[in-house]
Scaffold this motif. Structure first.
Motif, PDB file in Angstrom:
ATOM      1  N   VAL A   1       0.848  -1.202   0.000  1.00 13.84           N
ATOM      2  CA  VAL A   1       0.000   0.000   0.000  1.00 13.84           C
ATOM      3  C   VAL A   1       0.880   1.247   0.000  1.00 13.84           C
TER       4      VAL A   1
ATOM      5  N   VAL B   1      -7.341   2.400   1.960  1.00 12.21           N
ATOM      6  CA  VAL B   1      -7.685   1.246   1.128  1.00 12.21           C
ATOM      7  C   VAL B   1      -9.156   0.917   1.327  1.00 12.21           C
TER       8      VAL B   1
ATOM      9  N   VAL C   1      -6.331   1.776  -4.051  1.00  9.64           N
ATOM     10  CA  VAL C   1      -5.883   0.447  -3.627  1.00  9.64           C
ATOM     11  C   VAL C   1      -7.040  -0.286  -2.944  1.00  9.64           C
TER      12      VAL C   1
END
Length: 486
Positions: free
Chosen positions: A122, A130, A225
């Motif tokens: 990440v 995320v 993400v």
């Protein structure tokens, strides 16, 4: 390739259990203590009874439509048994196919390593937030806590998981994590924790779903993400599959630039055709549906379509230790359908939090102690009546009652100190091994007839048993005496 998992090879490298202090496989107290508190909550019991009864009825209805249901169960069990037998080879095949399709495979020996891998990925993507698809594996390893410690915000997009996250709560069911909450409680959580929510929000389910949808829409569109789990991975093609009911999974799997999937090593199946069996078993056993509303499959990276960076994290975290147990490895067949929870009389009354693990109910009572080592979850194998309802309901025919008995034996053998039971049994064995002593004991027991019922009580610490039970009257003549006369 350097293999970082052990895959049931204790002769070369002893398999390790899931590490303590990270993730959600161990509770802070024993099951009896936690269950006692849950049993005292009438609202919780009403919520559980209503939810499990509804799911059971739906599931039974659609299973009854399937004329070959038992054949499907047998096929699912056989495929899973074959998979576990060939697991190292199938995982290497999966890695090869995923890599060929443009993905990257990471091997994580435990929760600590898996959390580090995901956090680094990440950060490498330059993200501080995320979006997440519902995933038991990421809950197991405590990924949300690891991301938050690294300054990264995880956002659960499954409605039930979002309720749990906003309520600073813990999941209590494999399929329906917020099963212990009713809609009035959910409304209060939304009003208190959800940014921008309408103060006039009602507890109508449609209104609650709409509020969650508005909250999540911007997050879907602006987060680069995503982190997911996987229901299945096909070794033959390198294909990953996620099934869900809300469409949030489809959004997470297609919109972001980077997709990270954390998957337990047991989720692999050998061939594409094997999915045919499990995509019939899973929806009927779990949600009581003929098929999942959303079945998403992807293979690596496709230029210009979906995430352009795909990472698969293969998680061990104690699974090698389970695989090394010839009896206990059967628990790795589990497809996380939750059918065993919905029929379990213990779960329906105690709820999921009493198990102290992200895996509650009958399957949790056998899987959690194996992943952590029996010493850390010694009370869970006793959280059952051994009625067998879970075995009858399991779509892959895991013999949970047999596993519970197997683990109870391990729990007894692992106890560091003698118990009252073990002392009593040792004394009985010593006496029965010496005929004269045994005969003297029989004669002494006969004298208790003169003292009446009170004289037949047992001394401490065994008197708790006789406080509510009568020992049988000793016979006037022993078998040995009767035999000697003849």
């Amino acid at each position: 390739m350097t293999r970082r998992t052990f895959l049931g090879m204790p002769a070369t490298t002893p398999p390790v259990t899931a590490p303590a202090g990270v993730g959600h496989l161990r509770g802070d107290e024993s099951f009896p203590s936690a269950a006692r508190r849950s049993l005292a909550d009438p609202q919780l019991r009403r919520n559980l009874r209503h939810a499990t009864t509804t799911i059971r009825a739906k599931s039974a209805s659609v299973i009854a439509e399937q004329a070959d249901w038992e054949q499907l169960r047998a096929a699912g069990a056989a495929i899973k048994a074959d998979t576990l037998h060939r697991l190292p080879d199938l995982l290497e095949q999966l890695e090869e196919k995923v890599t060929d399709a443009g993905g990257v495979v990471h091997w994580a020996a435990d929760a600590v390593e898996a959390n580090r891998i995901v956090t680094d990925l990440v950060r490498a993507a330059g993200a501080d937030r995320v979006i997440k698809v519902k995933s038991m594996a990421t809950q197991e390893i405590g990924l949300n806590e690891a991301l938050e410690a690294a300054g990264i915000t995880p956002v659960e997009t499954d409605l039930a998981e979002l309720i749990v996250q906003l309520g600073d709560d813990r999941p209590s069911h494999i399929l329906v994590p917020a099963i212990h909450r009713n809609r009035a409680e959910i409304r209060e959580i939304f009003l208190r924790e959800m940014p921008g929510v309408d103060p006039a929000l009602t507890d109508d389910p449609t209104a609650l779903a709409a509020a969650a949808r508005r909250f999540l829409r911007e997050t879907f569109l602006s987060t680069p993400v995503a982190v997911s789990g996987a229901n299945f991975a096909v070794a033959e093609t390198g294909t990953l599959a996620v099934v869900e009911s809300e469409g949030n999974g489809r959004m997470c799997l297609t919109l972001p630039e980077t997709l990270i999937t954390v998957m337990g090593v047991e989720k692999v199946v050998p061939t594409w055709r094997d999915l045919e069996v499990f995509l019939q078993l899973l929806p009927r056993a779990s949600t009581g549906e003929r098929m999942n509303p959303y079945t998403s499959m992807w293979t690596g990276v496709t230029p210009g379509d979906g995430p352009q960076s795909f990472h698969l994290v293969l998680l061990d975290n104690g699974r090698s230790a389970v695989l090394a147990d010839e009896v206990g490895r059967e628990a790795l067949r589990c497809i996380r359908c939750s059918a065993c929870l919905n029929v379990c009389p213990v779960y329906e009354r105690a709820g999921g939090h009493a198990y102290g693990s992200v895996y509650p109910g009958p399957i949790g009572a056998v899987l959690s102690p194996q992943l952590t080592g029996i010493e850390d979850n010694a009370s869970l194998p006793y959280a059952s009546t051994l009625c067998g309802a879970c075995y009858d309901a399991c779509p892959v025919k895991i013999n949970i009652p047999e596993l519970l008995v197997h683990l109870r034996a391990e729990a007894v053998e692992s106890r560091p100190r003698p118990t009252a039971e073990s002392i009593a049994m040792a004394a009985a064995a010593y006496t029965m091994d010496r005929p004269r002593l045994y005969a003297a004991g029989q004669r002494a027991a006969r004298l208790s007839r003169l003292a009446g019922r009170r004289g037949r009580g047992l001394p401490p610490p065994l008197n708790g048993w006789t406080a509510s039970r009568d020992l049988p009257d000793p016979p006037t003549q022993t078998f040995r005496e009767w035999w000697a006369e003849r």
